[in-house]
Design a protein around this motif. Structure first.
Motif, PDB file in Angstrom:
ATOM      1  N   UNK A 174      -0.060 -29.662   8.773  1.00  9.84           N
ATOM      2  CA  UNK A 174       0.869 -30.744   8.423  1.00  9.84           C
ATOM      3  C   UNK A 174       0.104 -32.049   8.203  1.00  9.84           C
ATOM      4  N   UNK A 175      -0.901 -32.290   9.014  1.00  9.47           N
ATOM      5  CA  UNK A 175      -1.720 -33.491   8.860  1.00  9.47           C
ATOM      6  C   UNK A 175      -2.431 -33.485   7.508  1.00  9.47           C
ATOM      7  N   UNK A 176      -2.960 -32.315   7.118  1.00  5.21           N
ATOM      8  CA  UNK A 176      -3.620 -32.197   5.812  1.00  5.21           C
ATOM      9  C   UNK A 176      -2.632 -32.471   4.677  1.00  5.21           C
ATOM     10  N   UNK A 177      -1.436 -31.926   4.799  1.00  6.28           N
ATOM     11  CA  UNK A 177      -0.453 -32.067   3.723  1.00  6.28           C
ATOM     12  C   UNK A 177       0.122 -33.480   3.647  1.00  6.28           C
ATOM     13  N   UNK A 178       0.366 -34.110   4.786  1.00  7.00           N
ATOM     14  CA  UNK A 178       0.872 -35.485   4.746  1.00  7.00           C
ATOM     15  C   UNK A 178      -0.190 -36.429   4.198  1.00  7.00           C
ATOM     16  N   UNK A 179      -1.465 -36.113   4.450  1.00  2.54           N
ATOM     17  CA  UNK A 179      -2.550 -36.931   3.884  1.00  2.54           C
ATOM     18  C   UNK A 179      -2.538 -36.883   2.360  1.00  2.54           C
ATOM     19  N   UNK A 180      -1.994 -35.799   1.803  1.00  5.38           N
ATOM     20  CA  UNK A 180      -1.864 -35.678   0.354  1.00  5.38           C
ATOM     21  C   UNK A 180      -0.607 -36.363  -0.171  1.00  5.38           C
ATOM     22  N   UNK A 181       0.281 -36.793   0.749  1.00  2.00           N
ATOM     23  CA  UNK A 181       1.477 -37.506   0.339  1.00  2.00           C
ATOM     24  C   UNK A 181       2.775 -36.733   0.454  1.00  2.00           C
ATOM     25  N   UNK A 182       2.735 -35.555   1.126  1.00  2.00           N
ATOM     26  CA  UNK A 182       3.944 -34.727   1.229  1.00  2.00           C
ATOM     27  C   UNK A 182       4.707 -34.987   2.528  1.00  2.00           C
ATOM     28  N   UNK A 183       6.026 -34.846   2.447  1.00  2.00           N
ATOM     29  CA  UNK A 183       6.877 -34.763   3.635  1.00  2.00           C
ATOM     30  C   UNK A 183       6.872 -33.299   4.060  1.00  2.00           C
ATOM     31  N   UNK A 184       6.504 -33.031   5.295  1.00  2.00           N
ATOM     32  CA  UNK A 184       6.306 -31.658   5.757  1.00  2.00           C
ATOM     33  C   UNK A 184       7.331 -31.322   6.837  1.00  2.00           C
ATOM     34  N   UNK A 185       7.892 -30.117   6.758  1.00  2.00           N
ATOM     35  CA  UNK A 185       8.870 -29.685   7.757  1.00  2.00           C
ATOM     36  C   UNK A 185       8.603 -28.231   8.128  1.00  2.00           C
ATOM     37  N   UNK A 186       8.444 -27.957   9.422  1.00  4.33           N
ATOM     38  CA  UNK A 186       8.158 -26.609   9.914  1.00  4.33           C
ATOM     39  C   UNK A 186       9.298 -26.132  10.801  1.00  4.33           C
ATOM     40  N   UNK A 187      10.018 -25.099  10.376  1.00  2.00           N
ATOM     41  CA  UNK A 187      11.117 -24.582  11.193  1.00  2.00           C
ATOM     42  C   UNK A 187      10.619 -23.690  12.322  1.00  2.00           C
ATOM     43  N   UNK A 188      11.357 -23.674  13.414  1.00  2.00           N
ATOM     44  CA  UNK A 188      11.083 -22.796  14.548  1.00  2.00           C
ATOM     45  C   UNK A 188      11.666 -21.420  14.232  1.00  2.00           C
ATOM     46  N   UNK A 189      10.862 -20.533  13.670  1.00  2.00           N
ATOM     47  CA  UNK A 189      11.374 -19.254  13.187  1.00  2.00           C
ATOM     48  C   UNK A 189      11.661 -18.246  14.299  1.00  2.00           C
ATOM     49  N   UNK A 190      11.125 -18.458  15.490  1.00  2.31           N
ATOM     50  CA  UNK A 190      11.353 -17.518  16.594  1.00  2.31           C
ATOM     51  C   UNK A 190      12.481 -17.964  17.519  1.00  2.31           C
ATOM     52  N   UNK A 202      17.764 -18.046   7.976  1.00  2.00           N
ATOM     53  CA  UNK A 202      17.323 -19.259   8.676  1.00  2.00           C
ATOM     54  C   UNK A 202      16.359 -20.061   7.817  1.00  2.00           C
ATOM     55  N   UNK A 203      15.470 -19.364   7.140  1.00  2.00           N
ATOM     56  CA  UNK A 203      14.461 -20.046   6.334  1.00  2.00           C
ATOM     57  C   UNK A 203      15.105 -20.784   5.159  1.00  2.00           C
ATOM     58  N   UNK A 204      16.073 -20.168   4.514  1.00  2.00           N
ATOM     59  CA  UNK A 204      16.753 -20.861   3.423  1.00  2.00           C
ATOM     60  C   UNK A 204      17.540 -22.054   3.948  1.00  2.00           C
ATOM     61  N   UNK A 205      18.137 -21.915   5.137  1.00  2.00           N
ATOM     62  CA  UNK A 205      18.846 -23.052   5.748  1.00  2.00           C
ATOM     63  C   UNK A 205      17.878 -24.191   6.048  1.00  2.00           C
ATOM     64  N   UNK A 206      16.678 -23.857   6.515  1.00  2.00           N
ATOM     65  CA  UNK A 206      15.661 -24.884   6.768  1.00  2.00           C
ATOM     66  C   UNK A 206      15.239 -25.558   5.472  1.00  2.00           C
ATOM     67  N   UNK A 207      15.103 -24.774   4.414  1.00  4.64           N
ATOM     68  CA  UNK A 207      14.766 -25.339   3.106  1.00  4.64           C
ATOM     69  C   UNK A 207      15.849 -26.304   2.643  1.00  4.64           C
ATOM     70  N   UNK A 208      17.100 -25.923   2.809  1.00  5.66           N
ATOM     71  CA  UNK A 208      18.208 -26.803   2.426  1.00  5.66           C
ATOM     72  C   UNK A 208      18.182 -28.095   3.238  1.00  5.66           C
ATOM     73  N   UNK A 209      17.859 -27.974   4.526  1.00  6.48           N
ATOM     74  CA  UNK A 209      17.802 -29.174   5.382  1.00  6.48           C
ATOM     75  C   UNK A 209      16.661 -30.090   4.934  1.00  6.48           C
ATOM     76  N   UNK A 210      15.515 -29.509   4.595  1.00  4.69           N
ATOM     77  CA  UNK A 210      14.397 -30.306   4.091  1.00  4.69           C
ATOM     78  C   UNK A 210      14.801 -31.054   2.832  1.00  4.69           C
TER      79      UNK A 210
END
Length: 236
Positions: A47-63, A97-105
């Motif tokens: 996430x640190x690498x991706x935000x350094x590139x300018x992205x908003x990053x979101x990681x869902x708790x898949x478990x 769940x993953x598609x719901x997380x994508x929609x939330x992002x």
């Protein structure tokens, strides 16, 4: 880098969505999909690498259906526990769940521009399945060494979003012939990029784990990832 936790609500519950913001506070969104050890230090490093590139990053708790906000160190001793989580994971509900997380992002006020997904290992498989399920909601997908991909090639035809695959040519969990089968199934498509680091084992990109990390193939694969995202999911 600013971090916070959002909530994703689905019909039978809710779960955490860990959000990291770039320095300027907004940008295209990247759904970061965890590997088998949970949303821990490694996902935070990516996430640190991706935000350094300018992205908003979101990681869902898949478990979350097994144990909420679970994460462990990347070690031999924790492999059995992590593997047990994957063995009990409901892949059908996981896709929901993953598609719901994508929609939330996509709803986050800081997200401007396109939205993509990047997944590693377990998350590499999920990134591929998400691309097959919800291509119309995505602008770019990157899948690192997803072990289920060779077994779900019947879904490749559903993918219309640009997608980049990474595999290790020396991965003991994904035999080289299975990697070749994925490459053959996707050959000739302009929206597909396929890269094999022949000297790479499994999880070679994981720089938080001495057990897995291989600096040279990791650096090559990440450079390819940055280039792909810059072309397919540009930061304005």
């Amino acid at each position: 880098m600013t971090k916070r936790t959002e909530t994703v609500r689905v019909p039978d519950g809710e779960f955490s969505l860990h959000v990291w913001l770039p320095e300027k506070g907004s940008g295209p969104g990247v759904l970061l999909i965890q590997e088998i050890f949970g949303v821990g230090d490694y996902m935070a490093a990516v996430a640190d690498d991706l935000t350094a590139l300018g992205y908003v990053v979101a990681a869902p708790d898949m478990f979350w259906r097994l144990e909420r906000d679970w994460s462990v160190e990347h070690s031999e001793s924790m492999m059995a526990e992590a593997s047990d989580k994957v063995s009990r994971f409901d892949w059908t509900k996981g896709e929901d769940d993953l598609e719901a997380a994508l929609d939330r992002l996509r709803e986050l006020p800081e997200v401007s521009g396109g939205v993509g997904a990047v997944g590693f290992c377990f998350g590499g498989s999920l990134a591929y399945l998400l691309a097959a399920r919800a291509s119309e909601k995505l602008d770019a997908v990157v899948s690192f060494y997803g072990s289920r991909v060779p077994n779900d090639l019947d879904r490749a035809g559903d993918i219309t979003v640009p997608i980049q695959f990474h595999f290790g040519g020396s991965d003991p969990y994904i035999p080289r012939e299975k990697v070749a089968a994925v490459e053959e199934a996707l050959a000739g498509r302009d929206d597909v990029e396929f890269h094999v680091q022949e000297d790479g084992g499994h999880a070679f990109h994981n720089r938080t784990s001495p057990l897995f990390h291989q600096p040279e193939p990791a650096a090559r694969a990440w450079a390819l990832t940055e280039d792909f995202l810059a072309r397919r999911l540009p930061v304005r």
